[in-house]
Design a protein around this motif. Structure first.
Motif, PDB file in Angstrom:
ATOM      1  N   GLU A   1       0.860  -1.181   0.000  1.00  0.00           N
ATOM      2  CA  GLU A   1       0.000   0.000   0.000  1.00  0.00           C
ATOM      3  C   GLU A   1       0.894   1.228   0.000  1.00  0.00           C
ATOM      4  O   GLU A   1       2.039   1.166   0.435  1.00  0.00           O
ATOM      5  N   GLU A   2       0.351   2.304  -0.499  1.00  0.00           N
ATOM      6  CA  GLU A   2       1.146   3.526  -0.551  1.00  0.00           C
ATOM      7  C   GLU A   2       1.258   4.124   0.851  1.00  0.00           C
ATOM      8  O   GLU A   2       0.319   4.062   1.647  1.00  0.00           O
ATOM      9  N   ASN A   3       2.419   4.702   1.132  1.00  0.00           N
ATOM     10  CA  ASN A   3       2.674   5.296   2.436  1.00  0.00           C
ATOM     11  C   ASN A   3       3.483   6.566   2.228  1.00  0.00           C
ATOM     12  O   ASN A   3       4.587   6.513   1.689  1.00  0.00           O
ATOM     13  N   ASP A   4       2.930   7.694   2.664  1.00  0.00           N
ATOM     14  CA  ASP A   4       3.591   8.973   2.412  1.00  0.00           C
ATOM     15  C   ASP A   4       4.959   9.062   3.087  1.00  0.00           C
ATOM     16  O   ASP A   4       5.895   9.641   2.527  1.00  0.00           O
TER      17      ASP A   4
ATOM     18  N   ASN B   1       2.381  17.411   4.896  1.00  0.00           N
ATOM     19  CA  ASN B   1       3.681  16.977   5.402  1.00  0.00           C
ATOM     20  C   ASN B   1       4.711  18.073   5.104  1.00  0.00           C
ATOM     21  O   ASN B   1       5.248  18.169   4.006  1.00  0.00           O
ATOM     22  N   THR B   2       4.985  18.894   6.100  1.00  0.00           N
ATOM     23  CA  THR B   2       5.868  20.042   5.896  1.00  0.00           C
ATOM     24  C   THR B   2       7.299  19.626   5.562  1.00  0.00           C
ATOM     25  O   THR B   2       7.987  20.336   4.837  1.00  0.00           O
ATOM     26  N   TYR B   3       7.729  18.477   6.077  1.00  0.00           N
ATOM     27  CA  TYR B   3       9.099  18.045   5.766  1.00  0.00           C
ATOM     28  C   TYR B   3       9.205  17.602   4.306  1.00  0.00           C
ATOM     29  O   TYR B   3      10.221  17.857   3.660  1.00  0.00           O
ATOM     30  N   SER B   4       8.166  16.993   3.775  1.00  0.00           N
ATOM     31  CA  SER B   4       8.181  16.654   2.352  1.00  0.00           C
ATOM     32  C   SER B   4       8.235  17.916   1.492  1.00  0.00           C
ATOM     33  O   SER B   4       8.929  17.955   0.477  1.00  0.00           O
TER      34      SER B   4
ATOM     35  N   MET C   1       8.500   9.779   1.356  1.00  0.00           N
ATOM     36  CA  MET C   1       9.305  10.911   1.800  1.00  0.00           C
ATOM     37  C   MET C   1      10.731  10.454   2.103  1.00  0.00           C
ATOM     38  O   MET C   1      11.693  11.114   1.712  1.00  0.00           O
ATOM     39  N   MET C   2      10.848   9.322   2.773  1.00  0.00           N
ATOM     40  CA  MET C   2      12.176   8.823   3.141  1.00  0.00           C
ATOM     41  C   MET C   2      13.012   8.504   1.914  1.00  0.00           C
ATOM     42  O   MET C   2      14.169   8.910   1.825  1.00  0.00           O
ATOM     43  N   ILE C   3      12.432   7.803   0.950  1.00  0.00           N
ATOM     44  CA  ILE C   3      13.230   7.452  -0.227  1.00  0.00           C
ATOM     45  C   ILE C   3      13.538   8.693  -1.053  1.00  0.00           C
ATOM     46  O   ILE C   3      14.624   8.806  -1.632  1.00  0.00           O
ATOM     47  N   GLY C   4      12.620   9.658  -1.082  1.00  0.00           N
ATOM     48  CA  GLY C   4      12.908  10.921  -1.749  1.00  0.00           C
ATOM     49  C   GLY C   4      14.094  11.617  -1.109  1.00  0.00           C
ATOM     50  O   GLY C   4      14.960  12.163  -1.797  1.00  0.00           O
ATOM     51  N   ASN C   5      14.151  11.570   0.210  1.00  0.00           N
ATOM     52  CA  ASN C   5      15.271  12.147   0.942  1.00  0.00           C
ATOM     53  C   ASN C   5      16.560  11.381   0.650  1.00  0.00           C
ATOM     54  O   ASN C   5      17.623  11.979   0.477  1.00  0.00           O
ATOM     55  N   TYR C   6      16.481  10.061   0.574  1.00  0.00           N
ATOM     56  CA  TYR C   6      17.667   9.249   0.298  1.00  0.00           C
ATOM     57  C   TYR C   6      18.249   9.580  -1.081  1.00  0.00           C
ATOM     58  O   TYR C   6      19.455   9.750  -1.224  1.00  0.00           O
ATOM     59  N   TYR C   7      17.378   9.678  -2.086  1.00  0.00           N
ATOM     60  CA  TYR C   7      17.851  10.032  -3.430  1.00  0.00           C
ATOM     61  C   TYR C   7      18.478  11.426  -3.430  1.00  0.00           C
ATOM     62  O   TYR C   7      19.518  11.654  -4.052  1.00  0.00           O
TER      63      TYR C   7
ATOM     64  N   LYS D   1       4.850  12.078  -4.713  1.00  0.00           N
ATOM     65  CA  LYS D   1       3.949  10.987  -4.306  1.00  0.00           C
ATOM     66  C   LYS D   1       3.605  11.120  -2.823  1.00  0.00           C
ATOM     67  O   LYS D   1       2.457  10.918  -2.428  1.00  0.00           O
ATOM     68  N   SER D   2       4.604  11.443  -2.010  1.00  0.00           N
ATOM     69  CA  SER D   2       4.378  11.632  -0.582  1.00  0.00           C
ATOM     70  C   SER D   2       3.344  12.733  -0.354  1.00  0.00           C
ATOM     71  O   SER D   2       2.406  12.573   0.440  1.00  0.00           O
ATOM     72  N   LEU D   3       3.505  13.836  -1.070  1.00  0.00           N
ATOM     73  CA  LEU D   3       2.607  14.975  -0.888  1.00  0.00           C
ATOM     74  C   LEU D   3       1.223  14.732  -1.481  1.00  0.00           C
ATOM     75  O   LEU D   3       0.243  15.301  -0.997  1.00  0.00           O
ATOM     76  N   ARG D   4       1.136  13.872  -2.482  1.00  0.00           N
ATOM     77  CA  ARG D   4      -0.189  13.508  -3.007  1.00  0.00           C
ATOM     78  C   ARG D   4      -0.981  12.788  -1.924  1.00  0.00           C
ATOM     79  O   ARG D   4      -2.177  12.995  -1.771  1.00  0.00           O
TER      80      ARG D   4
END
Length: 176
Positions: free
Chosen positions: A64-67, A103-106, A71-77, A95-98
């Motif tokens: 299932e999708e999980n914001d 989510n202010t950190y995203s 967010m974590m993998i976006g940060n890793y990249y 995707k996280s923000l969708r």
């Protein structure tokens, strides 16, 4: 063992934590939470490639999708500092923000990713969103105005930046 792996991670014994998680993954390869934690540990050790690999696997296994995972993998990249990874970072952060537009950190990470790619107007837009969500309407207004100077017209971001300006202006008009 999972509790011991978490405890080892929090006490800074990352190698022990990785060893325990490797064993858990070997015995239960379908568990996404083991992969997520080991990815987080590799990220904290600045081994971004392994962090990305484990986080991608955890996303596949989660079913299932999980914001937060996005967010974590976006940060890793983004943390790789490698230009070729910035598009993937932006994709996952969007995707996280969708899934969770509050989510202010995203939003912060997305602004950073846009800035890294030289897309300053979208970085300013993302910053406006973050400031709006944190209640700093003055800064949100300022960054929305800045973003509209160079943002492509009739895009989702252009409309949303205009919406932010209208919302903030209406709030200011009601206060006066």
């Amino acid at each position: 063992k999972y509790a011991k792996a978490v405890s080892s991670y929090f006490t800074g014994n990352h190698d022990n934590s990785i060893s325990l998680l490797d064993e858990l993954i070997k015995n239960n390869p379908e568990n996404p939470f083991f992969r997520e934690l080991i990815g987080e540990i590799y990220f904290s050790k600045h081994n971004y490639e392994l962090a990305i690999n484990h986080q991608e696997e955890s996303i596949k296994l989660l079913n299932e999708e999980n914001d937060l995972y996005y967010m974590m993998i976006g940060n890793y990249y983004l943390a790789t500092g490698n230009e070729s990874n910035f598009a993937a970072s932006i994709k996952f952060l969007k995707k996280s923000l969708r899934l969770n537009p509050k989510n202010t950190y995203s939003w912060y990470l997305l602004a950073k990713a846009y800035a890294e790619t030289g897309n300053i107007s979208l970085a300013e837009y993302a910053t406006a969103e973050r400031y709006y969500l944190t209640g700093n309407y003055g800064m949100a207004h300022e960054f929305a105005v800045k973003s509209l100077k160079n943002i492509e017209k009739n895009t989702t971001e252009w409309y949303r930046a205009n919406d932010l300006l209208n919302i903030i202006n209406n709030m200011q008009n009601q206060d006066s």
